[in-house]
Motif scaffolding. Structure first.
Motif, PDB file in Angstrom:
ATOM      1  N   TYR A   1       0.893  -1.433   0.007  1.00 20.94           N
ATOM      2  CA  TYR A   1       0.053  -0.002   0.129  1.00 20.94           C
ATOM      3  C   TYR A   1       0.832   1.324  -0.242  1.00 20.94           C
ATOM      4  CZ  TYR A   1      -4.265  -2.664   0.312  1.00 20.94           C
ATOM      5  OH  TYR A   1      -5.425  -3.439   0.288  1.00 20.94           O
ATOM      6  N   SER A   2       1.983   1.389   0.624  1.00 17.94           N
ATOM      7  CA  SER A   2       2.640   2.615   0.731  1.00 17.94           C
ATOM      8  C   SER A   2       3.666   2.677  -0.182  1.00 17.94           C
ATOM      9  CB  SER A   2       3.500   2.703   2.069  1.00 17.94           C
ATOM     10  OG  SER A   2       2.278   2.693   3.144  1.00 17.94           O
ATOM     11  N   LYS A   3       4.657   1.520  -0.365  1.00 18.47           N
ATOM     12  CA  LYS A   3       5.711   1.403  -1.276  1.00 18.47           C
ATOM     13  C   LYS A   3       5.414   1.358  -2.814  1.00 18.47           C
ATOM     14  CE  LYS A   3      10.520  -0.251  -1.353  1.00 18.47           C
ATOM     15  NZ  LYS A   3      11.396  -1.397  -0.849  1.00 18.47           N
ATOM     16  N   THR A   4       4.401   0.367  -3.094  1.00 18.64           N
ATOM     17  CA  THR A   4       4.138   0.032  -4.556  1.00 18.64           C
ATOM     18  C   THR A   4       2.961   1.174  -4.873  1.00 18.64           C
ATOM     19  OG1 THR A   4       4.414  -2.505  -4.320  1.00 18.64           O
ATOM     20  CG2 THR A   4       2.962  -1.776  -5.949  1.00 18.64           C
ATOM     21  N   LEU A   5       1.892   1.115  -4.094  1.00 18.79           N
ATOM     22  CA  LEU A   5       0.986   2.188  -4.828  1.00 18.79           C
ATOM     23  C   LEU A   5       1.270   3.450  -4.454  1.00 18.79           C
ATOM     24  CD1 LEU A   5      -2.597   0.588  -3.705  1.00 18.79           C
ATOM     25  CD2 LEU A   5      -1.064   0.107  -5.886  1.00 18.79           C
ATOM     26  N   GLY A   6       2.037   3.900  -3.378  1.00 21.15           N
ATOM     27  CA  GLY A   6       2.388   5.259  -3.056  1.00 21.15           C
ATOM     28  C   GLY A   6       3.724   5.827  -3.308  1.00 21.15           C
ATOM     29  N   GLY A   7       4.794   4.887  -3.346  1.00 22.02           N
ATOM     30  CA  GLY A   7       6.003   5.322  -3.763  1.00 22.02           C
ATOM     31  C   GLY A   7       6.726   5.594  -2.319  1.00 22.02           C
ATOM     32  N   VAL A   8       6.333   5.399  -1.196  1.00 24.72           N
ATOM     33  CA  VAL A   8       6.941   5.913  -0.152  1.00 24.72           C
ATOM     34  C   VAL A   8       8.019   4.397   0.252  1.00 24.72           C
ATOM     35  CG1 VAL A   8       6.756   5.821   2.463  1.00 24.72           C
ATOM     36  CG2 VAL A   8       4.929   6.794   0.831  1.00 24.72           C
ATOM     37  N   GLN A   9       9.376   4.827   0.543  1.00 26.58           N
ATOM     38  CA  GLN A   9      10.245   3.751   0.559  1.00 26.58           C
ATOM     39  C   GLN A   9      10.497   3.299   1.903  1.00 26.58           C
ATOM     40  OE1 GLN A   9      11.997   2.997  -2.475  1.00 26.58           O
ATOM     41  NE2 GLN A   9       9.884   4.078  -3.199  1.00 26.58           N
ATOM     42  N   VAL A  10      10.330   3.666   2.965  1.00 32.54           N
ATOM     43  CA  VAL A  10      10.465   3.494   4.288  1.00 32.54           C
ATOM     44  C   VAL A  10       9.284   3.636   5.332  1.00 32.54           C
ATOM     45  CG1 VAL A  10      12.069   4.075   6.396  1.00 32.54           C
ATOM     46  CG2 VAL A  10      13.052   4.341   4.120  1.00 32.54           C
ATOM     47  N   GLN A  11       8.936   2.531   6.028  1.00 27.71           N
ATOM     48  CA  GLN A  11       7.981   2.660   6.996  1.00 27.71           C
ATOM     49  C   GLN A  11       8.267   3.810   8.313  1.00 27.71           C
ATOM     50  OE1 GLN A  11       4.871   1.965   7.642  1.00 27.71           O
ATOM     51  NE2 GLN A  11       4.918  -0.291   8.383  1.00 27.71           N
ATOM     52  N   ARG A  12       7.069   4.406   8.230  1.00 25.51           N
ATOM     53  CA  ARG A  12       6.988   5.716   9.391  1.00 25.51           C
ATOM     54  C   ARG A  12       7.721   4.889  10.737  1.00 25.51           C
ATOM     55  NH1 ARG A  12       2.584   8.967  10.358  1.00 25.51           N
ATOM     56  NH2 ARG A  12       4.016  10.710  10.638  1.00 25.51           N
ATOM     57  N   ASP A  13       8.365   5.656  11.536  1.00 23.25           N
ATOM     58  CA  ASP A  13       8.614   5.190  13.006  1.00 23.25           C
ATOM     59  C   ASP A  13       7.085   4.769  13.814  1.00 23.25           C
ATOM     60  OD1 ASP A  13      11.233   6.098  12.502  1.00 23.25           O
ATOM     61  OD2 ASP A  13      10.900   8.076  13.681  1.00 23.25           O
ATOM     62  N   ARG A  14       7.628   3.798  14.510  1.00 20.17           N
ATOM     63  CA  ARG A  14       6.376   3.225  15.241  1.00 20.17           C
ATOM     64  C   ARG A  14       5.483   4.190  15.966  1.00 20.17           C
ATOM     65  NH1 ARG A  14       4.381  -1.819  15.024  1.00 20.17           N
ATOM     66  NH2 ARG A  14       3.019  -2.397  16.672  1.00 20.17           N
ATOM     67  N   TRP A  15       6.254   4.833  16.498  1.00 17.20           N
ATOM     68  CA  TRP A  15       5.646   5.808  17.272  1.00 17.20           C
ATOM     69  C   TRP A  15       4.820   6.845  16.551  1.00 17.20           C
ATOM     70  CZ3 TRP A  15       5.736  10.932  17.188  1.00 17.20           C
ATOM     71  CH2 TRP A  15       6.917  11.739  16.584  1.00 17.20           C
ATOM     72  N   LYS A  16       5.083   7.139  15.619  1.00 17.60           N
ATOM     73  CA  LYS A  16       4.425   8.123  14.895  1.00 17.60           C
ATOM     74  C   LYS A  16       3.128   7.417  14.358  1.00 17.60           C
ATOM     75  CE  LYS A  16       8.178  10.861  12.890  1.00 17.60           C
ATOM     76  NZ  LYS A  16       9.043  11.067  11.722  1.00 17.60           N
ATOM     77  N   ARG A  17       3.286   6.223  13.895  1.00 15.71           N
ATOM     78  CA  ARG A  17       1.903   5.336  13.769  1.00 15.71           C
ATOM     79  C   ARG A  17       0.997   5.162  14.854  1.00 15.71           C
ATOM     80  NH1 ARG A  17       2.984   0.271  11.163  1.00 15.71           N
ATOM     81  NH2 ARG A  17       5.020   0.229  12.096  1.00 15.71           N
ATOM     82  N   GLY A  18       1.721   4.888  15.963  1.00 15.58           N
ATOM     83  CA  GLY A  18       0.719   4.808  17.269  1.00 15.58           C
ATOM     84  C   GLY A  18       0.012   6.069  17.516  1.00 15.58           C
ATOM     85  N   VAL A  19       0.622   7.276  17.343  1.00 12.48           N
ATOM     86  CA  VAL A  19       0.005   8.574  17.437  1.00 12.48           C
ATOM     87  C   VAL A  19      -1.132   8.459  16.528  1.00 12.48           C
ATOM     88  CG1 VAL A  19      -0.130  10.823  16.883  1.00 12.48           C
ATOM     89  CG2 VAL A  19       1.900   9.885  18.235  1.00 12.48           C
ATOM     90  N   GLN A  20      -1.283   8.075  15.142  1.00  7.00           N
ATOM     91  CA  GLN A  20      -2.192   8.196  14.438  1.00  7.00           C
ATOM     92  C   GLN A  20      -3.202   6.955  14.796  1.00  7.00           C
ATOM     93  OE1 GLN A  20      -2.869  10.113  12.057  1.00  7.00           O
ATOM     94  NE2 GLN A  20      -1.019  11.238  12.816  1.00  7.00           N
ATOM     95  N   LEU A  21      -2.785   5.688  15.415  1.00  5.64           N
ATOM     96  CA  LEU A  21      -3.896   5.035  15.891  1.00  5.64           C
ATOM     97  C   LEU A  21      -4.525   5.626  17.217  1.00  5.64           C
ATOM     98  CD1 LEU A  21      -4.769   1.976  16.127  1.00  5.64           C
ATOM     99  CD2 LEU A  21      -2.736   1.479  17.694  1.00  5.64           C
ATOM    100  N   MET A  22      -3.754   6.164  17.989  1.00  8.73           N
ATOM    101  CA  MET A  22      -4.408   6.576  19.106  1.00  8.73           C
ATOM    102  C   MET A  22      -5.472   7.932  18.753  1.00  8.73           C
ATOM    103  SD  MET A  22      -3.361   4.627  21.254  1.00  8.73           S
ATOM    104  CE  MET A  22      -4.735   5.390  22.188  1.00  8.73           C
ATOM    105  N   ASN A  23      -5.113   8.510  17.801  1.00  9.06           N
ATOM    106  CA  ASN A  23      -5.967   9.865  17.437  1.00  9.06           C
ATOM    107  C   ASN A  23      -7.277   9.197  16.913  1.00  9.06           C
ATOM    108  OD1 ASN A  23      -4.064  11.926  18.106  1.00  9.06           O
ATOM    109  ND2 ASN A  23      -3.472  12.029  16.064  1.00  9.06           N
ATOM    110  N   GLY A  24      -7.382   8.005  16.323  1.00  3.36           N
ATOM    111  CA  GLY A  24      -8.517   7.552  15.689  1.00  3.36           C
ATOM    112  C   GLY A  24      -9.257   6.750  16.657  1.00  3.36           C
ATOM    113  N   ALA A  25      -8.549   6.017  17.650  1.00  2.00           N
ATOM    114  CA  ALA A  25      -9.270   5.290  18.725  1.00  2.00           C
ATOM    115  C   ALA A  25      -9.656   6.086  19.988  1.00  2.00           C
ATOM    116  CB  ALA A  25      -8.348   4.018  19.149  1.00  2.00           C
ATOM    117  N   LEU A  26      -8.895   6.872  20.486  1.00  8.65           N
ATOM    118  CA  LEU A  26      -9.308   7.659  21.787  1.00  8.65           C
ATOM    119  C   LEU A  26      -9.033   9.099  21.375  1.00  8.65           C
ATOM    120  CD1 LEU A  26      -7.937   5.035  23.833  1.00  8.65           C
ATOM    121  CD2 LEU A  26      -9.931   6.127  24.329  1.00  8.65           C
ATOM    122  N   GLY A  27      -9.220   9.693  20.074  1.00  9.44           N
ATOM    123  CA  GLY A  27      -9.007  11.083  19.885  1.00  9.44           C
ATOM    124  C   GLY A  27      -9.098  12.059  20.395  1.00  9.44           C
TER     125      GLY A  27
END
Length: 690
Positions: free
Chosen positions: A344-370
């Motif tokens: 989804y990120s690399k093939t479809l979006g051209g992104v080369q490196v996964q975001r830091d886990r804490w950053k993705r955790g922030v997005q998860l928490m913004n959605g779950a208990l935003g």
């Protein structure tokens, strides 16, 4: 219940299209602002504009975005973990860092923050504990895959289709009733694809590559989950989704509110899509005995029913299993997470490196208990002074709209009167909601990440069901305070500006007023403009779907907007991929309306406070337009841009500048744009909304 998808379908997106998840100056280098200028402490430059971003080798009339942003574009690389970079991303990164501080505190000292603080801290800790996730392996998947495996007929299949957490070709949710927006209605619409619809259908080597990669991804996910015969099943799943894509509405078709507005009784649903057990699906989703259901994408739903009964049950079960694993891959061991990122990120979006886990955790928490996180975010990071200054800007924009609507030559008096009534009824919301969601009933287990995710989805489902029988609560927000975006809700006639967007460069209390009017002023104007765009103009002052236009005014308006759509159809941000003028029409109208009225509001400001002086060699009008261009300082990878053009109602950033200013007369005067310049349009070719 997948209400977010249906809400986006009916209400559209926010104003800004950032590379993660979708948003959004500058001019010649001259003298620095004198030290005596009061705005010297602005965050960018001496007065709010970073003049070093400009490329003076480019004529403003040939490419205003590059004239304003070209040097920045040359020196700025897109980070390996992003699909794009720009001011919107900078603010998002800052908001993420601030939220991370909150989450880290809560995870380390959950008891210090009370019951909700413990929920947030434990949830975040369950995400960050990668060792525990690896140790559990695929065990967390087993009860959910077992539930799918137990399905033995269409009744069981459709029950899962209507159950939170499982994929479905048919979404079920709630939105305010188009005929009576003070109350909710159930709504059903198309869904269920693993790629954007057009990626299944478009011809060419690029899309052949995407399709091949997707089939490989389907196979890979099943193999990781221990599902046998993954290759053959991947072929069948892909064939099923391709058949669905052929019948589903395109993104531009799904913008037609009149066609989406098909309220049906249960008998009506059965008549139009007899292959679907509507009573079962609605009851499973919690909508027993509802008098009517809004049947969005009605012809697609008819086709989904036919495909449902024509497809072998085992293929549907394989489809459900694959999508459950794929949709929850981020909460499973690293191999799943990496595979999901790779496609989804690399093939479809051209992104080369996964975001830091804490950053993705922030997005998860913004959605779950935003909103729980947002409440603390507001206390720590949102200055009260921003509220008052934003309120003044909004009221100046309202006055500007009043004046321009009052003088619009193409609008007859009856329609003009109705437009002014709607304008007066606009409700602005700034910073944060007055009350926050109570998450106390959500059970969070520090040692059960996937369970937390599933329970969070069910919590949101039950929260929406609890609202369904009650009048619509107009105090609810569709974005958290820590979101860098803004939106207009036509079903409530509300414009909303979260705290996180009220920062430089969009809004800077220390910047020159021309800069604030060109940046946040144009964004405010954009959101207000949505009330009168090709979609929003179909809703009245209370949010009711109704016609308040005379035939003559509607015809004149449609001629203006058709000309704007035709202009955007010619723009080609990626070779072979042109902007879709119909898909982006509402956002393009918002952009043009926004700059028209922000400029008018800036003139009102000068009339009250005195004519703007030249600063740094730039007139007030030049600073206004450069600030507008700088607010859209953004660049993205070609694959991300391709996906945006095919799926997103926002035009790429460059055309949100060049496509707008070339239609606005004051820009020509401010920069002495002449015939022969690439962006020059003859006066009779320029589109004026207001």
């Amino acid at each position: 219940m997948k209400t977010k998808a249906l809400t986006r379908l009916m209400l559209g997106a926010g104003a800004l299209a950032i590379a993660v998840p979708t948003i959004p100056v500058i001019a010649g280098v001259v003298k620095k602002a004198p030290a005596k200028v009061a705005v010297a402490k602005a965050r960018y430059g001496a007065f709010g504009i970073d003049l070093t971003a400009a490329d003076k080798s480019v004529k403003p009339g040939d490419d205003f975005w590059t004239y304003a942003n070209g040097s920045w574009a040359k020196r700025t690389a897109i980070p390996a973990d992003k699909g794009g970079v720009g001011y919107g991303n900078i603010l998002s990164d800052e908001a993420e860092a601030n939220v991370r501080t909150i989450l880290t505190d809560m995870a380390a000292n959950p008891a210090a923050y009370g019951a909700t603080g413990k929920q947030v801290g434990d949830y975040y800790a369950s995400w960050m504990d990668q060792a525990a996730i690896e140790a559990k392996g695929t065990a967390p998947l087993k009860p959910y895959l077992a539930r799918i495996a137990a399905v033995n007929d269409l009744t069981g299949l459709q029950t899962l289709f209507a159950t939170t957490g499982y994929a479905s070709p048919i979404d079920v949710g709630i939105i305010p009733n188009l005929a009576d927006p003070t109350h909710y209605t159930a709504v059903v619409g198309q869904s269920g694809l693993g790629m954007p619809r057009d990626y299944y259908l478009l011809e060419g080597a690029k899309y052949d590559g995407f399709r091949t990669a997707y089939k490989a991804y389907i196979k890979q996910m099943q193999e990781l989950a221990g599902i046998p015969d993954a290759g053959a099943k991947a072929d069948a799943i892909f064939a099923l989704e391709t058949a669905m894509a052929k019948e589903q509405w395109s993104p531009e078709q799904s913008r037609d509110i009149a066609k989406l507005n098909d309220p049906e009784t249960l008998a009506g649903l059965k008549a139009k899509a007899p292959d679907v057990d509507w009573a079962l699906m609605l009851k499973t989703a919690g909508f027993d005995n509802v008098p009517t259901v809004l049947m969005a994408n009605n012809t697609a739903l008819t086709a989904m029913g036919k495909i449902m009964v024509a497809t072998p049950l085992q293929t549907w079960k394989d489809y459900l299993a694959f999508h459950f694993v794929s949709d929850h891959a981020g909460f499973l061991p690293k191999a799943f997470d990496d595979a999901q990122f790779g496609f989804y990120s690399k093939t479809l979006g051209g992104v080369q490196v996964q975001r830091d886990r804490w950053k993705r955790g922030v997005q998860l928490m913004n959605g779950a208990l935003g909103e729980a996180v947002g409440q603390l975010y507001v206390k720590r990071y949102y200055p009260a002074a921003s509220q008052a200054k934003m309120a003044e800007l909004i009221e100046n924009l309202r006055t500007a709209y009043h004046e321009r609507i009052s003088s619009a030559a193409w609008m007859d008096d009856a329609t003009r009167k109705a437009a002014l009534v709607k304008l007066a009824a606009f409700e602005p919301r700034i910073g944060h909601p007055d009350k926050y969601i109570d998450y106390s009933s959500l059970r969070v287990d520090r040692n059960d990440l996937l369970g937390n995710v599933m329970r969070s989805g069910e919590f949101q489902h039950q929260l929406e069901l609890s609202r369904f029988a009650k009048p619509v609560d107009r105090t609810l927000w569709g974005m958290t305070p820590q979101t860098v975006n803004a939106y207009y809700n036509p079903l409530a006639n509300q414009i909303t500006f979260p705290a996180a967007i009220l920062q430089p460069p969009y809004f800077d209390p220390n910047a020159d007023p021309a800069v604030n009017y060109g940046a946040i002023g144009a964004i405010i104007g954009h959101e207000m403009g949505h009330g009168f765009d090709d979609q929003g103009s179909q809703f009245g002052p209370t949010g009711k779907f109704e016609n308040w236009w005379s035939p003559e005014a509607k015809k004149a308006y449609s001629e203006h907007t058709a000309a704007l759509a035709a202009q955007y159809d010619t723009y080609e941000p990626v070779p072979g991929v042109k902007v879709n003028g119909k898909l982006t029409l509402g956002e393009n109208i918002g952009d043009l309306s926004g700059i028209e009225n922000a400029y008018e509001a800036y003139q009102l400001y000068q009339a009250k406070h005195g004519k703007a002086k030249v600063i740094g060699g730039l007139t007030g009008d030049q600073r206004f337009f450069l600030a507008y261009a700088q607010a859209w300082q953004s660049k993205s990878r070609d694959d991300r841009t391709r996906q945006q053009v095919l799926t997103d109602p926002h035009s790429p950033a460059k055309f949100r500048v060049n496509g707008v200013v070339r239609n606005f007369d004051p820009w020509y005067k401010a920069f002495n744009i002449q015939p022969g310049d690439a962006l020059y349009l003859a006066p009779e070719k320029r589109v004026h909304i207001w």
